[in-house]
Motif scaffolding. Structure first.
Motif, PDB file in Angstrom:
ATOM      1  N   ILE A  10       0.671  -1.182   0.200  1.00 54.56           N
ATOM      2  CA  ILE A  10      -0.160  -0.199  -0.084  1.00 54.56           C
ATOM      3  C   ILE A  10       0.788   1.251  -0.012  1.00 54.56           C
ATOM      4  CG2 ILE A  10      -2.170  -0.971   0.937  1.00 54.56           C
ATOM      5  CD1 ILE A  10      -1.111   0.749   3.523  1.00 54.56           C
ATOM      6  N   LEU A  11       2.031   1.211   0.450  1.00 52.69           N
ATOM      7  CA  LEU A  11       2.960   2.411   0.462  1.00 52.69           C
ATOM      8  C   LEU A  11       3.863   2.604  -0.860  1.00 52.69           C
ATOM      9  CD1 LEU A  11       4.009   1.990   4.526  1.00 52.69           C
ATOM     10  CD2 LEU A  11       2.306   3.660   3.153  1.00 52.69           C
ATOM     11  N   ASP A  12       4.031   1.648  -1.456  1.00 50.32           N
ATOM     12  CA  ASP A  12       5.125   1.360  -2.413  1.00 50.32           C
ATOM     13  C   ASP A  12       6.516   1.811  -2.149  1.00 50.32           C
ATOM     14  OD1 ASP A  12       5.709   1.057  -5.052  1.00 50.32           O
ATOM     15  OD2 ASP A  12       5.186   3.043  -5.641  1.00 50.32           O
ATOM     16  N   ILE A  13       6.872   1.134  -1.052  1.00 47.59           N
ATOM     17  CA  ILE A  13       8.142   0.932  -0.316  1.00 47.59           C
ATOM     18  C   ILE A  13       8.714  -0.224  -0.165  1.00 47.59           C
ATOM     19  CG2 ILE A  13       9.328   1.487   1.905  1.00 47.59           C
ATOM     20  CD1 ILE A  13       7.383   3.718   2.267  1.00 47.59           C
ATOM     21  N   THR A  14       9.848  -0.565  -0.607  1.00 45.63           N
ATOM     22  CA  THR A  14      10.396  -2.073  -0.462  1.00 45.63           C
ATOM     23  C   THR A  14      10.467  -2.578   0.945  1.00 45.63           C
ATOM     24  OG1 THR A  14      11.758  -0.867  -2.213  1.00 45.63           O
ATOM     25  CG2 THR A  14      12.521  -3.123  -1.473  1.00 45.63           C
ATOM     26  N   VAL A  15      10.554  -3.884   0.855  1.00 50.70           N
ATOM     27  CA  VAL A  15      10.712  -4.577   2.282  1.00 50.70           C
ATOM     28  C   VAL A  15      12.241  -5.070   2.036  1.00 50.70           C
ATOM     29  CG1 VAL A  15      10.326  -6.235   3.835  1.00 50.70           C
ATOM     30  CG2 VAL A  15       8.394  -5.217   2.463  1.00 50.70           C
ATOM     31  N   ASP A  16      13.135  -5.285   3.074  1.00 54.66           N
ATOM     32  CA  ASP A  16      14.205  -6.092   3.103  1.00 54.66           C
ATOM     33  C   ASP A  16      14.057  -7.029   4.184  1.00 54.66           C
ATOM     34  OD1 ASP A  16      16.597  -7.206   3.223  1.00 54.66           O
ATOM     35  OD2 ASP A  16      17.836  -5.114   2.578  1.00 54.66           O
ATOM     36  N   ASN A  17      13.862  -8.162   4.045  1.00 54.52           N
ATOM     37  CA  ASN A  17      13.888  -9.409   5.096  1.00 54.52           C
ATOM     38  C   ASN A  17      15.090  -9.867   5.247  1.00 54.52           C
ATOM     39  OD1 ASN A  17      10.931  -9.065   5.111  1.00 54.52           O
ATOM     40  ND2 ASN A  17      10.847 -10.726   3.611  1.00 54.52           N
ATOM     41  N   LYS A  18      16.162  -9.367   4.659  1.00 57.72           N
ATOM     42  CA  LYS A  18      17.398 -10.201   4.848  1.00 57.72           C
ATOM     43  C   LYS A  18      18.720  -9.512   5.615  1.00 57.72           C
ATOM     44  CE  LYS A  18      16.728 -13.794   2.445  1.00 57.72           C
ATOM     45  NZ  LYS A  18      16.157 -13.840   1.058  1.00 57.72           N
ATOM     46  N   LEU A  34      23.249  -7.284  11.865  1.00 57.66           N
ATOM     47  CA  LEU A  34      23.030  -6.792  10.655  1.00 57.66           C
ATOM     48  C   LEU A  34      23.817  -7.478   9.564  1.00 57.66           C
ATOM     49  CD1 LEU A  34      22.148  -4.054   9.104  1.00 57.66           C
ATOM     50  CD2 LEU A  34      24.036  -3.092   9.623  1.00 57.66           C
ATOM     51  N   LYS A  35      23.028  -8.081   8.438  1.00 61.28           N
ATOM     52  CA  LYS A  35      23.875  -9.100   7.687  1.00 61.28           C
ATOM     53  C   LYS A  35      24.301  -8.327   6.373  1.00 61.28           C
ATOM     54  CE  LYS A  35      23.142 -13.143   8.345  1.00 61.28           C
ATOM     55  NZ  LYS A  35      24.410 -13.843   9.048  1.00 61.28           N
ATOM     56  N   LYS A  36      23.715  -7.280   6.097  1.00 60.19           N
ATOM     57  CA  LYS A  36      24.163  -6.514   4.911  1.00 60.19           C
ATOM     58  C   LYS A  36      23.788  -4.896   4.826  1.00 60.19           C
ATOM     59  CE  LYS A  36      20.757  -6.768   1.243  1.00 60.19           C
ATOM     60  NZ  LYS A  36      19.548  -6.735   1.058  1.00 60.19           N
ATOM     61  N   LEU A  86      21.957  -1.078  17.223  1.00 60.53           N
ATOM     62  CA  LEU A  86      22.887  -1.705  16.368  1.00 60.53           C
ATOM     63  C   LEU A  86      22.706  -0.997  15.213  1.00 60.53           C
ATOM     64  CD1 LEU A  86      24.081  -4.696  15.397  1.00 60.53           C
ATOM     65  CD2 LEU A  86      21.803  -5.171  14.555  1.00 60.53           C
ATOM     66  N   LEU A  87      21.707  -0.332  14.706  1.00 60.27           N
ATOM     67  CA  LEU A  87      21.878   0.083  13.170  1.00 60.27           C
ATOM     68  C   LEU A  87      22.661   1.647  13.490  1.00 60.27           C
ATOM     69  CD1 LEU A  87      18.404  -0.151  12.179  1.00 60.27           C
ATOM     70  CD2 LEU A  87      20.168  -1.181  11.123  1.00 60.27           C
ATOM     71  N   GLN A  88      22.495   2.129  14.640  1.00 60.53           N
ATOM     72  CA  GLN A  88      23.304   3.501  14.812  1.00 60.53           C
ATOM     73  C   GLN A  88      24.517   2.855  15.065  1.00 60.53           C
ATOM     74  OE1 GLN A  88      20.944   5.082  18.222  1.00 60.53           O
ATOM     75  NE2 GLN A  88      19.837   6.251  16.710  1.00 60.53           N
ATOM     76  N   LYS A  89      25.131   2.134  15.528  1.00 62.58           N
ATOM     77  CA  LYS A  89      26.502   1.743  15.964  1.00 62.58           C
ATOM     78  C   LYS A  89      27.186   1.592  14.328  1.00 62.58           C
ATOM     79  CE  LYS A  89      26.562  -0.891  20.333  1.00 62.58           C
ATOM     80  NZ  LYS A  89      26.264  -1.986  20.780  1.00 62.58           N
ATOM     81  N   ASN A  90      26.170   1.163  13.338  1.00 57.68           N
ATOM     82  CA  ASN A  90      26.804   1.176  12.163  1.00 57.68           C
ATOM     83  C   ASN A  90      26.825   2.293  11.238  1.00 57.68           C
ATOM     84  OD1 ASN A  90      27.489  -1.794  11.278  1.00 57.68           O
ATOM     85  ND2 ASN A  90      26.126  -2.239  12.746  1.00 57.68           N
ATOM     86  N   GLY A  91      26.233   3.334  11.838  1.00 58.26           N
ATOM     87  CA  GLY A  91      26.154   4.733  11.104  1.00 58.26           C
ATOM     88  C   GLY A  91      24.883   5.105  10.529  1.00 58.26           C
ATOM     89  N   TYR A  92      23.720   4.199  10.854  1.00 57.44           N
ATOM     90  CA  TYR A  92      22.580   4.510  10.134  1.00 57.44           C
ATOM     91  C   TYR A  92      21.830   5.531  11.253  1.00 57.44           C
ATOM     92  CZ  TYR A  92      23.446   1.041   7.079  1.00 57.44           C
ATOM     93  OH  TYR A  92      23.993   0.055   6.360  1.00 57.44           O
ATOM     94  N   LYS A  93      21.279   6.530  10.500  1.00 60.68           N
ATOM     95  CA  LYS A  93      20.545   7.703  11.409  1.00 60.68           C
ATOM     96  C   LYS A  93      19.131   7.554  11.194  1.00 60.68           C
ATOM     97  CE  LYS A  93      24.651  10.451  11.565  1.00 60.68           C
ATOM     98  NZ  LYS A  93      25.350  10.442  10.274  1.00 60.68           N
ATOM     99  N   LYS A  94      18.266   8.225  11.807  1.00 60.64           N
ATOM    100  CA  LYS A  94      16.687   8.366  11.645  1.00 60.64           C
ATOM    101  C   LYS A  94      16.403   7.041  11.474  1.00 60.64           C
ATOM    102  CE  LYS A  94      16.227  13.123  10.895  1.00 60.64           C
ATOM    103  NZ  LYS A  94      15.320  14.014  10.937  1.00 60.64           N
ATOM    104  N   ILE A  95      16.202   6.182  12.607  1.00 65.79           N
ATOM    105  CA  ILE A  95      15.181   5.212  12.491  1.00 65.79           C
ATOM    106  C   ILE A  95      13.908   5.362  13.018  1.00 65.79           C
ATOM    107  CG2 ILE A  95      15.502   2.532  13.330  1.00 65.79           C
ATOM    108  CD1 ILE A  95      18.325   3.787  11.919  1.00 65.79           C
ATOM    109  N   ASN A  96      13.095   4.788  12.390  1.00 64.72           N
ATOM    110  CA  ASN A  96      11.409   4.936  12.565  1.00 64.72           C
ATOM    111  C   ASN A  96      11.109   3.598  12.849  1.00 64.72           C
ATOM    112  OD1 ASN A  96      11.577   8.177  11.627  1.00 64.72           O
ATOM    113  ND2 ASN A  96      12.328   6.756   9.866  1.00 64.72           N
TER     114      ASN A  96
END
Ligand code: ZN
Length: 193
Positions: free
Chosen positions: A110-118, A147-149, A176-186
């Motif tokens: 419904i949102l037309d946004i990709t999912v990443d299950n991996k 985090l696998k990829k 975990l994501l922030q430690k890997n440099g990702y910001k703005k997690i929702n």
């Protein structure tokens, strides 16, 4: 039955688009937590508990389709990616499916946004969270996810889960994501306490 008015997950006070207030982010590092419903609303707890069972899994599709406008309104960007909260393979094998993946799939349509299950995985088996205290929930999840990829850094990350109670699962993944440099997690969840 559904649709919750936008509020901040930490202080429960009203907040546009479910943004966590800046001061509240000290306790909960997630930028925006979109919550469709509260457990206190009649019928919600029962419906979501039943939907967890494989033979009722179509319930998720109905919930998401019926509340399409709500999700479309609160997702502020299409430059996003949905990451379902992973389940350990033994639990998935026992349950037949991961409800978070199912929810993410329907949200993606419904949102037309990709999912990443991996991207995320849960290699370490942990006890069922619902029987533990808040403190023990945090301990129980320590180092459970990995985090696998890498994820495209131009995309806003939306973690997807069925329910949120203490928030410890989402905090663990966000850290975990922030430690890997990702910001703005929702996050997007169907219900909260
Ligand atoms: Zn707040």
């Amino acid at each position: 039955m559904f649709i919750y008015k936008p509020y901040c997950y930490v202080c429960k006070k009203s907040s546009p688009n479910f943004k966590t207030h800046e001061n509240c982010q000290h306790f909960f590092p997630i930028d925006q937590t979109i919550v469709l419903s509260r457990y206190s609303q009649p019928g919600v707890k029962r419906l979501l508990k039943h939907a967890k069972f494989y033979w009722k899994h179509n319930a998720y599709e109905d919930i998401i389709l019926q509340n399409q406008k709500f999700f479309q309104k609160h997702i502020l960007t299409k430059k996003a990616i949905l990451l379902p909260v992973p389940m350990h393979f033994l639990r998935k094998w026992k349950r037949w499916y991961n409800q978070s993946e199912k929810i993410a799939k329907h949200l993606s349509e419904i949102l037309d946004i990709t999912v990443d299950n991996k991207a995320l995985s849960r290699p370490k088996y942990s006890k069922q969270q619902s029987h533990l205290s808040r403190e023990n929930r945090i301990k129980n999840l320590n180092g459970v996810f990995s985090l696998k990829k890498s994820i495209n850094r131009d995309l806003s990350i939306y973690l997807v889960d069925d329910v949120i109670s203490t928030g410890s699962t989402l905090i663990e993944i966000t850290t975990l994501l922030q430690k890997n440099g990702y910001k703005k997690i929702n996050a997007i969840v169907l219900a909260s306490d």
